[in-house]
Write an enzyme that holds these catalytic residues in place. Structure first.
Site, PDB file in Angstrom:
ATOM      1  N   ARG A  69     -27.393  -1.833 -15.228  1.00  0.00           N
ATOM      2  CA  ARG A  69     -28.741  -2.390 -15.315  1.00  0.00           C
ATOM      3  C   ARG A  69     -28.824  -3.660 -14.472  1.00  0.00           C
ATOM      4  O   ARG A  69     -27.886  -4.455 -14.441  1.00  0.00           O
ATOM      5  CB  ARG A  69     -29.090  -2.728 -16.766  1.00  0.00           C
ATOM      6  CG  ARG A  69     -29.444  -1.510 -17.594  1.00  0.00           C
ATOM      7  CD  ARG A  69     -29.852  -1.889 -19.000  1.00  0.00           C
ATOM      8  NE  ARG A  69     -28.732  -2.401 -19.760  1.00  0.00           N
ATOM      9  CZ  ARG A  69     -28.486  -3.680 -19.984  1.00  0.00           C
ATOM     10  NH1 ARG A  69     -29.305  -4.615 -19.535  1.00  0.00           N
ATOM     11  NH2 ARG A  69     -27.435  -4.057 -20.670  1.00  0.00           N
ATOM     12  N   TYR A 198     -29.903   4.456 -11.766  1.00  0.00           N
ATOM     13  CA  TYR A 198     -28.954   4.209 -12.855  1.00  0.00           C
ATOM     14  C   TYR A 198     -29.639   4.341 -14.220  1.00  0.00           C
ATOM     15  O   TYR A 198     -30.713   3.753 -14.440  1.00  0.00           O
ATOM     16  CB  TYR A 198     -28.307   2.807 -12.730  1.00  0.00           C
ATOM     17  CG  TYR A 198     -27.552   2.478 -13.996  1.00  0.00           C
ATOM     18  CD1 TYR A 198     -26.342   3.131 -14.278  1.00  0.00           C
ATOM     19  CD2 TYR A 198     -28.076   1.635 -14.959  1.00  0.00           C
ATOM     20  CE1 TYR A 198     -25.683   2.906 -15.477  1.00  0.00           C
ATOM     21  CE2 TYR A 198     -27.424   1.405 -16.161  1.00  0.00           C
ATOM     22  CZ  TYR A 198     -26.226   2.044 -16.411  1.00  0.00           C
ATOM     23  OH  TYR A 198     -25.572   1.842 -17.602  1.00  0.00           O
ATOM     24  N   LYS A 207     -34.114   1.829 -22.854  1.00  0.00           N
ATOM     25  CA  LYS A 207     -34.267   0.373 -22.934  1.00  0.00           C
ATOM     26  C   LYS A 207     -35.728  -0.030 -22.726  1.00  0.00           C
ATOM     27  O   LYS A 207     -36.227  -0.949 -23.372  1.00  0.00           O
ATOM     28  CB  LYS A 207     -33.393  -0.298 -21.889  1.00  0.00           C
ATOM     29  CG  LYS A 207     -31.929   0.062 -21.982  1.00  0.00           C
ATOM     30  CD  LYS A 207     -31.366  -0.281 -23.321  1.00  0.00           C
ATOM     31  CE  LYS A 207     -29.862  -0.066 -23.349  1.00  0.00           C
ATOM     32  NZ  LYS A 207     -29.331  -0.344 -24.687  1.00  0.00           N
ATOM     33  N   HIS A 227     -31.656  -3.435 -30.823  1.00  0.00           N
ATOM     34  CA  HIS A 227     -30.512  -2.888 -30.073  1.00  0.00           C
ATOM     35  C   HIS A 227     -29.347  -2.703 -31.050  1.00  0.00           C
ATOM     36  O   HIS A 227     -28.390  -3.474 -31.028  1.00  0.00           O
ATOM     37  CB  HIS A 227     -30.164  -3.889 -28.954  1.00  0.00           C
ATOM     38  CG  HIS A 227     -29.196  -3.381 -27.955  1.00  0.00           C
ATOM     39  ND1 HIS A 227     -28.408  -4.206 -27.180  1.00  0.00           N
ATOM     40  CD2 HIS A 227     -28.881  -2.124 -27.567  1.00  0.00           C
ATOM     41  CE1 HIS A 227     -27.663  -3.484 -26.376  1.00  0.00           C
ATOM     42  NE2 HIS A 227     -27.921  -2.219 -26.591  1.00  0.00           N
ATOM     43  N   SER A 249     -24.230  -4.817 -24.959  1.00  0.00           N
ATOM     44  CA  SER A 249     -23.828  -3.583 -24.288  1.00  0.00           C
ATOM     45  C   SER A 249     -22.314  -3.540 -24.058  1.00  0.00           C
ATOM     46  O   SER A 249     -21.712  -4.562 -23.742  1.00  0.00           O
ATOM     47  CB  SER A 249     -24.526  -3.490 -22.937  1.00  0.00           C
ATOM     48  OG  SER A 249     -25.901  -3.694 -23.114  1.00  0.00           O
ATOM     49  N   CYS A 251     -19.804  -3.135 -26.123  1.00  0.00           N
ATOM     50  CA  CYS A 251     -18.951  -3.839 -27.093  1.00  0.00           C
ATOM     51  C   CYS A 251     -18.534  -2.907 -28.231  1.00  0.00           C
ATOM     52  O   CYS A 251     -18.144  -3.359 -29.304  1.00  0.00           O
ATOM     53  CB  CYS A 251     -19.661  -5.053 -27.658  1.00  0.00           C
ATOM     54  SG  CYS A 251     -19.747  -6.428 -26.512  1.00  0.00           S
ATOM     55  N   GLY A 252     -18.678  -1.594 -28.045  1.00  0.00           N
ATOM     56  CA  GLY A 252     -18.125  -0.662 -29.027  1.00  0.00           C
ATOM     57  C   GLY A 252     -19.109  -0.143 -30.057  1.00  0.00           C
ATOM     58  O   GLY A 252     -18.686   0.333 -31.119  1.00  0.00           O
ATOM     59  N   ASP A 278     -27.342   3.139 -30.489  1.00  0.00           N
ATOM     60  CA  ASP A 278     -27.843   2.116 -29.570  1.00  0.00           C
ATOM     61  C   ASP A 278     -29.160   1.464 -30.004  1.00  0.00           C
ATOM     62  O   ASP A 278     -29.358   0.291 -29.741  1.00  0.00           O
ATOM     63  CB  ASP A 278     -28.020   2.734 -28.172  1.00  0.00           C
ATOM     64  CG  ASP A 278     -28.157   1.695 -27.067  1.00  0.00           C
ATOM     65  OD1 ASP A 278     -27.422   0.698 -27.107  1.00  0.00           O
ATOM     66  OD2 ASP A 278     -28.991   1.881 -26.166  1.00  0.00           O
ATOM     67  N   ASN A 374     -18.432   1.084 -15.718  1.00  0.00           N
ATOM     68  CA  ASN A 374     -19.636   1.422 -16.490  1.00  0.00           C
ATOM     69  C   ASN A 374     -19.994   2.912 -16.316  1.00  0.00           C
ATOM     70  O   ASN A 374     -21.154   3.293 -16.433  1.00  0.00           O
ATOM     71  CB  ASN A 374     -20.803   0.523 -16.060  1.00  0.00           C
ATOM     72  CG  ASN A 374     -21.985   0.601 -17.017  1.00  0.00           C
ATOM     73  OD1 ASN A 374     -21.816   0.779 -18.230  1.00  0.00           O
ATOM     74  ND2 ASN A 374     -23.200   0.487 -16.484  1.00  0.00           N
ATOM     75  N   ARG A 376     -20.486   6.726 -17.303  1.00  0.00           N
ATOM     76  CA  ARG A 376     -21.161   7.147 -18.541  1.00  0.00           C
ATOM     77  C   ARG A 376     -21.073   8.637 -18.801  1.00  0.00           C
ATOM     78  O   ARG A 376     -20.860   9.435 -17.888  1.00  0.00           O
ATOM     79  CB  ARG A 376     -22.653   6.781 -18.438  1.00  0.00           C
ATOM     80  CG  ARG A 376     -22.932   5.294 -18.275  1.00  0.00           C
ATOM     81  CD  ARG A 376     -22.902   4.594 -19.590  1.00  0.00           C
ATOM     82  NE  ARG A 376     -23.085   3.152 -19.484  1.00  0.00           N
ATOM     83  CZ  ARG A 376     -23.714   2.425 -20.410  1.00  0.00           C
ATOM     84  NH1 ARG A 376     -24.229   2.982 -21.466  1.00  0.00           N
ATOM     85  NH2 ARG A 376     -23.789   1.120 -20.277  1.00  0.00           N
ATOM     86  N   ARG A 407     -18.539 -10.416 -28.449  1.00  0.00           N
ATOM     87  CA  ARG A 407     -17.185 -10.327 -27.926  1.00  0.00           C
ATOM     88  C   ARG A 407     -16.766 -11.763 -27.664  1.00  0.00           C
ATOM     89  O   ARG A 407     -17.219 -12.386 -26.709  1.00  0.00           O
ATOM     90  CB  ARG A 407     -17.256  -9.524 -26.628  1.00  0.00           C
ATOM     91  CG  ARG A 407     -15.964  -9.259 -25.924  1.00  0.00           C
ATOM     92  CD  ARG A 407     -16.250  -8.499 -24.642  1.00  0.00           C
ATOM     93  NE  ARG A 407     -16.437  -7.076 -24.858  1.00  0.00           N
ATOM     94  CZ  ARG A 407     -15.455  -6.173 -24.868  1.00  0.00           C
ATOM     95  NH1 ARG A 407     -14.207  -6.549 -24.642  1.00  0.00           N
ATOM     96  NH2 ARG A 407     -15.732  -4.914 -25.056  1.00  0.00           N
ATOM     97  N   GLY A 501     -11.038   2.429 -35.651  1.00  0.00           N
ATOM     98  CA  GLY A 501     -11.138   2.920 -37.024  1.00  0.00           C
ATOM     99  C   GLY A 501     -10.828   1.849 -38.060  1.00  0.00           C
ATOM    100  O   GLY A 501     -11.382   1.843 -39.173  1.00  0.00           O
ATOM    101  N   ASN A 503     -11.790  -0.979 -38.224  1.00  0.00           N
ATOM    102  CA  ASN A 503     -12.968  -1.807 -38.554  1.00  0.00           C
ATOM    103  C   ASN A 503     -13.582  -1.396 -39.888  1.00  0.00           C
ATOM    104  O   ASN A 503     -14.329  -2.166 -40.493  1.00  0.00           O
ATOM    105  CB  ASN A 503     -14.020  -1.708 -37.433  1.00  0.00           C
ATOM    106  CG  ASN A 503     -13.522  -2.365 -36.154  1.00  0.00           C
ATOM    107  OD1 ASN A 503     -12.635  -3.206 -36.202  1.00  0.00           O
ATOM    108  ND2 ASN A 503     -14.083  -1.974 -35.022  1.00  0.00           N
TER     109      ASN A 503
HETATM  110  C1  OXD Z   1     -26.746  -0.718 -22.518  1.00  0.00           C
HETATM  111  C2  OXD Z   1     -26.725   0.723 -22.807  1.00  0.00           C
HETATM  112  O1  OXD Z   1     -26.567  -1.114 -21.351  1.00  0.00           O
HETATM  113  O2  OXD Z   1     -26.860   1.070 -23.987  1.00  0.00           O
HETATM  114  O3  OXD Z   1     -26.928  -1.498 -23.459  1.00  0.00           O
HETATM  115  O4  OXD Z   1     -26.616   1.531 -21.878  1.00  0.00           O
HETATM  116 MN    MN Z   2     -27.319  -0.544 -25.320  1.00  0.00          MN
END
Ligand code: OXD
Ligand code: MN
Length: 591
Positions: A69, A198, A207, A227, A249, A251-252, A278, A374, A376, A407, A501, A503
């Protein structure tokens, strides 16, 4: 063509601007999918993967300057700058339409314009929103087909209701970063995205509609577009506690939303249900509590680092019907990425289309990457083994806890609970995180990212905090708010917490707090677990790690408070008074 007059008129206007050779209305059928795939295989836009090993899967490479993005090219175009606020790029609407209009002008000559009617949320639900995306990219059509409910059923619904829809115009133009703009016109319910291919910039339901336009609508209509992932934790009794969690974005969120219980907790018989990874749309329901739906229909997840250990659910999901973008293409027409399942392939064609093998370096003497960081996968949520059966339920699921997380190598403990809704809003508003590959720009730099919405809030963020505060006052029992940090490191830069896991151990504490089953240690920043209240059965990490993970340094937090004060200054008069009081209260507790 459609019976919906406004829609016809708008499609015609856009076609006059972009001058496509042809206009195709998408119906969402399988026949259409196969026809478009064939065209894309022929033009090279897509590559067919091994149908034996990866049935229904395809492969795509973006332009090399178009892999994430582009927040610096993303604008909120409102009549007054005040409407966009201090955290958004702003343009007056006329200026936005003029600048992007010049790039769109005749950009679809020789191309087809596809019309994609789509619904965010179940088709026909009173809480769903309809958008129509016009695009000259088959890749976009095929991705939207996974990420949203799209096609004939949605058009029928729109015609039946005769209602409004979000006007989403996308064109690749020449994919030149200097001629790329992602524009939102919330006052016109319109999105214009040009010059990019993208996902985050061009799958306009995600988004752009569900967060930027969605948050604007949410404020006007009294709900929240966030989000956040949504997950359910089921206990053997059958009781399910639903949690919504916001992380920046990459971060898991996808991993957390579908984690598998770790060995040591298996005896407890938990089962995780994935509602979304998301985006959450949340509203106060008739019981006065907060309920959430996931408006999406698929996942657009980060591939690198994903493997059978870190996320077995997603690895099962992406074996079919998936679009892979910017990963390594192997000779046998399967795929791989850094941190993927072993073995590391001996060779392949990388995300840039270059021959790759382990150990090669690029022109900057850096290891040559197989996949872009990044890279996907786009996968239907129904492929995920842990998918909830409440996806089509228009009320969604009741939310017991909201989690914020960033993070951060230092400072923030593994978990803490806010003292109140208002304090929780402060905790969310002051979230900070190190930059990841999902955003263009310097990796690793810490930036404030309130509620993980910095790039996605479609209006003045001061008003957004105010909206959160106001909704909290309306609920009978607002969810409890927590903050987590899976990413704290020791002096040598090693992660202190194993994550993934494991977590669940932290979620278990959060759920016990929601149920009032355990008490907590009151500290200046919030309530922390007692040493023995996180179940560590079967997890061998040094005791001292746990102490470090839960440690709070007053000196560091004083510095943090000073940095929050600086951040708050950027909002000027737009900052709700309550945020200033929460900061003052934190400073007092730290004294
Ligand atoms: C982001 C996504 O960038 O979810 O946050 O793709
Ligand atoms: Mn996202």
């Amino acid at each position: 063509m459609t019976k919906h007059k406004e829609l016809n008129k708008w499609v015609k206007e856009c076609a006059e601007l972009c001058k496509p050779d042809k206009i195709v209305w998408c119906d969402g059928s399988l026949e259409e999918k196969e026809r478009l795939e064939k065209l894309a295989f022929k033009s090279g836009e897509l590559i067919k993967l091994s149908q034996q090993k990866l049935p229904g899967c395809t492969y795509h490479r973006t332009a090399q300057n178009d892999v994430a993005r582009t927040e610096h090219l993303t604008y909120i175009c409102t009549k007054h700058k005040q409407g966009a606020g201090p955290t958004n790029n702003w343009l007056p609407p006329e200026e936005g339409y003029r600048r992007a209009g010049e790039i769109f002008k005749e950009s679809m000559k020789g191309r087809t314009m596809y019309v994609i009617p789509y619904s965010m949320g179940p088709v026909g639900s009173p809480f769903s929103k309809i958008g129509v995306e016009l695009t000259d990219s088959i890749y976009v059509v095929l991705n939207m087909r996974i990420m949203t409910r799209m096609g004939k059923a949605v058009l029928d619904q729109l015609e039946k209701s005769g209602g409004d829809f979000t006007r989403c115009l996308h064109g690749k133009a020449d994919l030149d970063v200097d001629r790329r703009l992602i524009l939102h016109f919330p006052e016109d319910n319109t999105i214009w995205s040009v010059g990019s291919g993208y996902g985050g910039n061009v799958l306009l339901g995600k988004k752009c509609l569900s967060l930027r336009i969605g948050s604007y609508l949410g404020r006007a209509e009294g709900w929240l577009a966030e989000h956040m992932l949504i997950m359910g934790v089921e206990e053997p009794s059958g009781a399910i506690t639903y949690i919504a969690a916001a992380f920046p974005s990459a971060c898991g969120k996808t991993n957390l939303a579908m984690l598998l219980p770790p060995e040591g907790l298996k005896r407890k018989g938990y089962r995780i249900w994935t509602v979304g990874d998301d985006i959450a749309w949340m509203r106060i329901d008739t019981d006065g509590k907060l309920w959430a739906v996931n408006p999406e229909y698929g996942l657009f997840g980060v591939a690198p680092g994903t493997n059978t250990k870190t996320n077995p659910n997603i690895m099962a999901a992406i074996k079919k019907g998936t679009i892979y973008t910017n990963v390594l293409l192997k000779k046998d027409k399967t795929v791989w990425w850094e941190g993927g399942d072993p073995p590391v392939p001996a060779s392949g064609t990388n995300w840039q289309g270059k021959q790759w093998k382990p150990g090669l370096v690029d022109e900057n003497r850096q290891p040559m990457l197989a996949a872009h960081p990044n890279a996907r996968f786009t996968v239907p949520i129904q492929n995920v083994p842990s998918v909830t059966n409440r996806l089509e339920h228009h009320h969604g699921v009741p939310i017991a806890a909201i989690i914020f997380g960033g993070r951060r190598a230092r400072l923030a403990p593994l978990v803490y609970e806010a003292f109140s809704w208002q304090h929780g809003v402060f905790v969310g508003a002051t979230m900070a995180s190190e930059r990841t590959a999902a955003q263009f720009g310097a990796q690793g730099e810490v930036r404030r990212d309130p509620m993980a919405m910095l790039p996605f809030c479609g209006y003045n963020m001061g008003d957004y905090f105010r909206h959160w505060l106001a909704l909290g006052k309306k609920m009978v029992a607002p969810p409890k708010i927590f903050n987590v940090n899976w990413f704290r490191k020791d002096k040598d830069g090693k992660f202190l917490w194993p994550g993934f896991g494991e977590n669940l151990r932290v979620l278990e504490w959060i759920i016990s707090r929601c149920k009032g089953e355990v008490d907590a240690v009151r500290t200046p920043i919030g309530c922390l677990p007692h040493e023995n209240d996180i179940d560590m059965t079967g997890l061998r990490i040094p005791r001292e790690n746990m102490n470090k993970l839960l440690a709070i340094s007053k000196a560091d937090w004083k510095e943090e408070a000073a940095s929050i004060a600086e951040f708050f200054k950027t909002f000027g008069k737009d900052l709700p008074r309550e945020m200033g009081s929460e900061l003052a209260a934190l400073q007092k507790r730290l004294r």
